[in-house]
Write a protein that holds these residues in place. Structure first.
Motif, PDB file in Angstrom:
ATOM      1  N   LEU A 293       0.819  -1.206   0.000  1.00 16.91           N
ATOM      2  CA  LEU A 293       0.000   0.000   0.000  1.00 16.91           C
ATOM      3  C   LEU A 293       0.856   1.260   0.000  1.00 16.91           C
ATOM      4  O   LEU A 293       0.549   2.239  -0.693  1.00 16.91           O
ATOM      5  CB  LEU A 293      -0.950  -0.020   1.189  1.00 16.91           C
ATOM      6  N   GLY A 294       1.952   1.261   0.770  1.00 15.44           N
ATOM      7  CA  GLY A 294       2.832   2.421   0.774  1.00 15.44           C
ATOM      8  C   GLY A 294       3.466   2.660  -0.582  1.00 15.44           C
ATOM      9  O   GLY A 294       3.580   3.813  -1.044  1.00 15.44           O
ATOM     10  N   THR A 295       3.873   1.595  -1.253  1.00 14.14           N
ATOM     11  CA  THR A 295       4.493   1.721  -2.580  1.00 14.14           C
ATOM     12  C   THR A 295       3.509   2.266  -3.612  1.00 14.14           C
ATOM     13  O   THR A 295       3.832   3.179  -4.393  1.00 14.14           O
ATOM     14  CB  THR A 295       5.030   0.347  -3.032  1.00 14.14           C
ATOM     15  N   LEU A 296       2.301   1.710  -3.633  1.00 16.23           N
ATOM     16  CA  LEU A 296       1.309   2.161  -4.604  1.00 16.23           C
ATOM     17  C   LEU A 296       0.908   3.615  -4.346  1.00 16.23           C
ATOM     18  O   LEU A 296       0.796   4.415  -5.288  1.00 16.23           O
ATOM     19  CB  LEU A 296       0.075   1.259  -4.551  1.00 16.23           C
ATOM     20  N   CYS A 297       0.695   3.963  -3.086  1.00 17.91           N
ATOM     21  CA  CYS A 297       0.270   5.331  -2.764  1.00 17.91           C
ATOM     22  C   CYS A 297       1.347   6.349  -3.103  1.00 17.91           C
ATOM     23  O   CYS A 297       1.058   7.433  -3.625  1.00 17.91           O
ATOM     24  CB  CYS A 297      -0.088   5.428  -1.283  1.00 17.91           C
ATOM     25  N   LEU A 345      -2.765   6.805   3.446  1.00 21.01           N
ATOM     26  CA  LEU A 345      -4.143   6.374   3.236  1.00 21.01           C
ATOM     27  C   LEU A 345      -5.142   7.191   4.040  1.00 21.01           C
ATOM     28  O   LEU A 345      -6.322   6.849   4.113  1.00 21.01           O
ATOM     29  CB  LEU A 345      -4.277   4.888   3.609  1.00 21.01           C
ATOM     30  N   GLY A 346      -4.676   8.286   4.649  1.00 23.09           N
ATOM     31  CA  GLY A 346      -5.575   9.125   5.414  1.00 23.09           C
ATOM     32  C   GLY A 346      -5.913   8.589   6.780  1.00 23.09           C
ATOM     33  O   GLY A 346      -6.919   8.983   7.377  1.00 23.09           O
ATOM     34  N   GLN A 347      -5.073   7.682   7.307  1.00 21.92           N
ATOM     35  CA  GLN A 347      -5.291   7.100   8.631  1.00 21.92           C
ATOM     36  C   GLN A 347      -4.020   7.248   9.469  1.00 21.92           C
ATOM     37  O   GLN A 347      -3.436   6.266   9.916  1.00 21.92           O
ATOM     38  CB  GLN A 347      -5.660   5.617   8.500  1.00 21.92           C
ATOM     39  N   PRO A 348      -3.558   8.485   9.685  1.00 23.36           N
ATOM     40  CA  PRO A 348      -2.267   8.661  10.370  1.00 23.36           C
ATOM     41  C   PRO A 348      -2.318   8.208  11.825  1.00 23.36           C
ATOM     42  O   PRO A 348      -3.356   8.287  12.485  1.00 23.36           O
ATOM     43  CB  PRO A 348      -2.019  10.165  10.268  1.00 23.36           C
ATOM     44  N   THR A 528       6.071 -11.868  -2.962  1.00 22.44           N
ATOM     45  CA  THR A 528       5.469 -11.797  -4.293  1.00 22.44           C
ATOM     46  C   THR A 528       4.747 -10.485  -4.552  1.00 22.44           C
ATOM     47  O   THR A 528       5.018  -9.783  -5.548  1.00 22.44           O
ATOM     48  CB  THR A 528       4.487 -12.974  -4.465  1.00 22.44           C
ATOM     49  N   LEU A 529       3.809 -10.117  -3.705  1.00 20.82           N
ATOM     50  CA  LEU A 529       2.997  -8.930  -3.976  1.00 20.82           C
ATOM     51  C   LEU A 529       3.790  -7.647  -3.787  1.00 20.82           C
ATOM     52  O   LEU A 529       3.533  -6.640  -4.463  1.00 20.82           O
ATOM     53  CB  LEU A 529       1.760  -8.924  -3.078  1.00 20.82           C
ATOM     54  N   ILE A 530       4.747  -7.657  -2.878  1.00 18.07           N
ATOM     55  CA  ILE A 530       5.584  -6.470  -2.673  1.00 18.07           C
ATOM     56  C   ILE A 530       6.390  -6.167  -3.933  1.00 18.07           C
ATOM     57  O   ILE A 530       6.506  -4.999  -4.359  1.00 18.07           O
ATOM     58  CB  ILE A 530       6.493  -6.671  -1.452  1.00 18.07           C
ATOM     59  N   VAL A 531       6.936  -7.202  -4.536  1.00 17.39           N
ATOM     60  CA  VAL A 531       7.691  -7.002  -5.778  1.00 17.39           C
ATOM     61  C   VAL A 531       6.762  -6.556  -6.900  1.00 17.39           C
ATOM     62  O   VAL A 531       7.086  -5.650  -7.684  1.00 17.39           O
ATOM     63  CB  VAL A 531       8.436  -8.295  -6.148  1.00 17.39           C
ATOM     64  N   GLN A 532       5.588  -7.163  -6.984  1.00 17.33           N
ATOM     65  CA  GLN A 532       4.643  -6.756  -8.025  1.00 17.33           C
ATOM     66  C   GLN A 532       4.217  -5.305  -7.839  1.00 17.33           C
ATOM     67  O   GLN A 532       4.036  -4.566  -8.822  1.00 17.33           O
ATOM     68  CB  GLN A 532       3.424  -7.679  -8.013  1.00 17.33           C
ATOM     69  N   ALA A 533       4.074  -4.861  -6.581  1.00 18.34           N
ATOM     70  CA  ALA A 533       3.717  -3.465  -6.330  1.00 18.34           C
ATOM     71  C   ALA A 533       4.822  -2.533  -6.794  1.00 18.34           C
ATOM     72  O   ALA A 533       4.552  -1.452  -7.348  1.00 18.34           O
ATOM     73  CB  ALA A 533       3.422  -3.259  -4.842  1.00 18.34           C
TER      74      ALA A 533
END
Length: 549
Positions: A293-297, A345-348, A528-533
């Motif tokens: 989520l951090g990578t995509l954002c 994500l707006g949830q600090p 897997t998903l971290i690399v894909q992100a």
């Protein structure tokens, strides 16, 4: 927003939206393209929800430990076959540059154990040949004075002497069994230069004295041998794991676990999920979700995040942060990425949860860490720098920490412009983490010069086909290189042609290919998903309409 945003409850919202996707015509194809354009990170979110424990590549080391320790576990034959199938032509297992040592020791010891027991349903002659080749690789290239130094992987100084001792015991027993082949000429592998069994002896003495192990050692509990069974102060947590490790869990259970024990259920679920071989660590829920989520954002990839994901990330944070997985100590790396992702994500949340890791100069991954991590400190700079503008009572500490971490990161840059790190085999990852943090939140004028030097190093390392990589071109490392260059201002600058070549290469490769493993645990692995992100973020940033990224 007030000076303490983490005391407010922010509504669910998508990450920053951006444009577009490839046009498609007609029916289901058009609908799919439209959905992809609206929510290009949706498949990654769906995958995280479908497999809450997370997913990594299977580990030769961990799988070998299950073959040796848990022949009672479902899929025993499949794990043996997988080890046989993944042996390299030179007899070793794993990656180059010393990374083959630990997996080759584990696989070889496991096959020798199978030979002695006679289980698994494999022809003894075939297993003997594979084990002989593993021993030869260990003796000829992976140990002794001429061997490359072991990489800085967790618990290597415990694992290597433990496995070497086990192999020596197997060889002594096999020499007395002529029915199992000719083992007279098979020598015990020597220890690499600089390694001895001193720390392993001290750990075993702790257990023998009835004293509990430090929490971080539970992840490698298997190294202590039979004393691991029901070891004092260690036990299953979460879904039944010991130390977030299949091997440690199997060692804790012992040779004859009850059929209904929660720790056995954890292992059975894991081998069903992976089809036999197992990863180094599981679950990795918080690690996977926060990095993805951090990578995509950060890249502005539009992604709709259900409340359940942000709620569970917030709930994972305790007084000292969050660990990568249950049974591991909380650490500054996972904690800082979680803090950063939630803020994006707006949830600090309150960033002072990271104060426990502040050494006064930099941030340790956990108290008592041997050494220090560039990427942990880059992630801390992301988290604290992102929340610094909000001020509040923590503002003086936040400002001081941002300044100190910036200076520390600049001091760690290598003469050629790169950064390297203890949690990843590729300098492209560490360099990307440092450059993103410094360009986003670095407080020193010198940061600009450091970023320029890093970009020059990246430009010099591009391969003729447009890719980047330590051993060969990879989608993961090319994604880091492209992100580094864009952050450094090379989308339209002197590096624009290199960015374009990297983008073209990324457009033609499959980020689901499963290779290479570059992340450090007891063995190399690929989340897997971290690399894909990371690949998804780079592709998003190089869209023509992305402008300056």
């Amino acid at each position: 927003m007030s000076g303490r945003p983490w005391e407010q409850t922010a509504p669910e919202r998508p990450a920053p939206a951006g444009g577009a996707g490839a046009a498609s015509t007609g029916g289901a194809g058009a609908a799919l393209a439209e959905r992809s354009a609206r929510d290009p990170g949706g498949d990654l979110v769906a995958a995280m929800l479908a497999e809450p424990a997370g997913r990594s590549s299977p580990s030769v080391y961990e799988t070998g430990r299950l073959v040796s320790l848990a022949p009672w576990l479902t899929g025993h034959g499949e794990r043996i076959a997988w080890l046989v199938r993944t042996q390299r032509p030179d007899g070793a297992w794993g990656a180059p540059d010393g990374y083959a040592l630990v997996p080759t020791l584990s696989a070889t010891e496991a096959l020798l154990a199978v030979l002695r027991r006679g289980d698994g349903g494999f022809a003894r002659e075939r297993l003997g040949q594979v084990a002989h080749r593993g021993l030869r690789a260990l003796h000829d290239t992976l140990t002794g004075p001429g061997a490359p130094p072991p990489p800085d992987l967790p618990a290597t100084d415990l694992i290597v002497p433990a496995l070497t001792d086990l192999i020596a015991g197997h060889l002594d027993a096999l020499r007395e069994r002529p029915d199992l082949g000719d083992w007279d000429a098979a020598p015990r592998p020597p220890l690499p230069v600089g390694l001895d069994g001193g720390r392993l002896d001290r750990v075993r003495m702790l257990l023998a004295a009835g004293r509990p192990l430090p929490e971080k050692l539970a992840h490698a509990l298997e190294v202590v041998g039979p004393a691991a069974r029901r070891a004092v102060g260690v036990g299953p947590v979460g879904p039944g794991t010991v130390g977030a490790s299949p091997a440690a869990t199997a060692a804790w259970l012992g040779p004859d676990p009850g059929p209904a024990h929660p720790a056995r259920a954890y292992l059975e679920d894991l081998v069903r999920q992976y089809g036999g071989p197992v990863p180094c660590a599981s679950p990795i829920t918080v690690f996977e979700r926060s990095w993805v989520l951090g990578t995509l954002c950060r890249a502005g990839v539009p992604v709709r995040v259900p409340d359940v994901l942000t709620t569970e990330l917030r709930d994972a944070l305790g007084p000292t942060g969050t660990p990568t997985g249950p049974g591991l100590p909380a650490d500054a790396d996972t904690t800082s990425v979680t803090v950063y992702a939630l803020a994006r994500l707006g949830q600090p949340v309150d960033p002072t949860v990271l104060r426990a890791y502040d050494t006064g100069e930099h941030f340790c991954t956990w108290p008592g860490e041997d050494g220090a991590s560039v990427t942990t400190n880059a992630h801390v700079l992301d988290a604290l720098g992102h929340l610094l503008p909000y001020g509040g009572p923590a503002a003086p500490w936040l400002a001081s920490a941002v300044d100190r971490v910036t200076r520390w990161l600049l001091d760690q840059q290598e003469p050629d412009g790169r950064w390297s790190d203890r949690w990843h085999a590729s300098p492209y990852y560490a360099t990307c983490c440092a450059v993103l943090a410094l360009t986003g939140y670095g407080s020193a004028d010198a940061a600009r010069r450091a970023v320029d030097r890093a970009a020059s190093w990246v430009l010099a390392g591009q391969r003729p086909d447009g890719s980047w990589g330590r051993w060969s071109g990879s989608a993961e490392e090319t994604a880091y290189a492209v992100q580094t260059l864009i952050a450094a201002g090379h989308r339209d600058g002197p590096g624009a042609a290199a960015v374009a070549r990297g983008a073209a290469w990324l457009s033609e490769v499959d980020d689901h290919d499963g290779a290479p493993e570059l992340w450090h645990d007891k063995d190399l692995y690929r989340p897997t998903l971290i690399v894909q992100a990371a690949v998804r973020a780079a592709r998003w940033l190089v869209r023509p309409e992305a402008g300056g990224g």
